[in-house]
Scaffold this motif. Structure first.
Motif, PDB file in Angstrom:
ATOM      1  N   ARG A  79       0.825  -1.205   0.000  1.00 23.78           N
ATOM      2  CA  ARG A  79       0.000   0.000   0.000  1.00 23.78           C
ATOM      3  C   ARG A  79       0.861   1.257   0.000  1.00 23.78           C
ATOM      4  O   ARG A  79       0.593   2.223  -0.705  1.00 23.78           O
ATOM      5  N   ASN A  82       2.377   1.713  -3.468  1.00 24.44           N
ATOM      6  CA  ASN A  82       1.368   2.143  -4.436  1.00 24.44           C
ATOM      7  C   ASN A  82       0.955   3.586  -4.239  1.00 24.44           C
ATOM      8  O   ASN A  82       0.551   4.265  -5.173  1.00 24.44           O
ATOM      9  N   ASP A  83       1.027   4.079  -2.986  1.00 25.58           N
ATOM     10  CA  ASP A  83       0.668   5.468  -2.711  1.00 25.58           C
ATOM     11  C   ASP A  83       1.792   6.430  -3.079  1.00 25.58           C
ATOM     12  O   ASP A  83       1.581   7.636  -3.057  1.00 25.58           O
TER      13      ASP A  83
END
Length: 85
Positions: A79, A82-83
């Protein structure tokens, strides 16, 4: 032919122009010969000095079972990546 242009000046234009045309024709013929020559080239022979390779296609794959905490940590890492952090 204009009166003020000498024959030597006409040759100074005509000869380089003819040479340029001849070079262009030669380059086109050469490129075609190279292109067709590479298409007809036979495949490289196999070297008999090398031992036969196994057909498995690579090393044995390993598998490790992750604990739930490790799976959660990995999901958090994904996560973050991906951010854009």
């Amino acid at each position: 032919m204009p009166q003020h242009v000498s024959l030597l000046m006409w040759f100074g234009v005509a000869v380089p122009a003819a040479l340029i045309v001849a070079c262009m024709i030669s380059l086109v013929r050469f490129r075609r010969a190279v292109r067709f020559g590479t298409a007809r080239r036979a495949p490289a022979p196999r070297l008999s000095a090398l031992p036969p390779q196994p057909g498995s296609g690579g090393p044995h794959r390993e598998f490790v079972e992750l604990t739930p905490a490790e799976r959660d940590a990995f999901a958090g890492l994904m996560r973050q990546l991906n951010d854009g952090h």
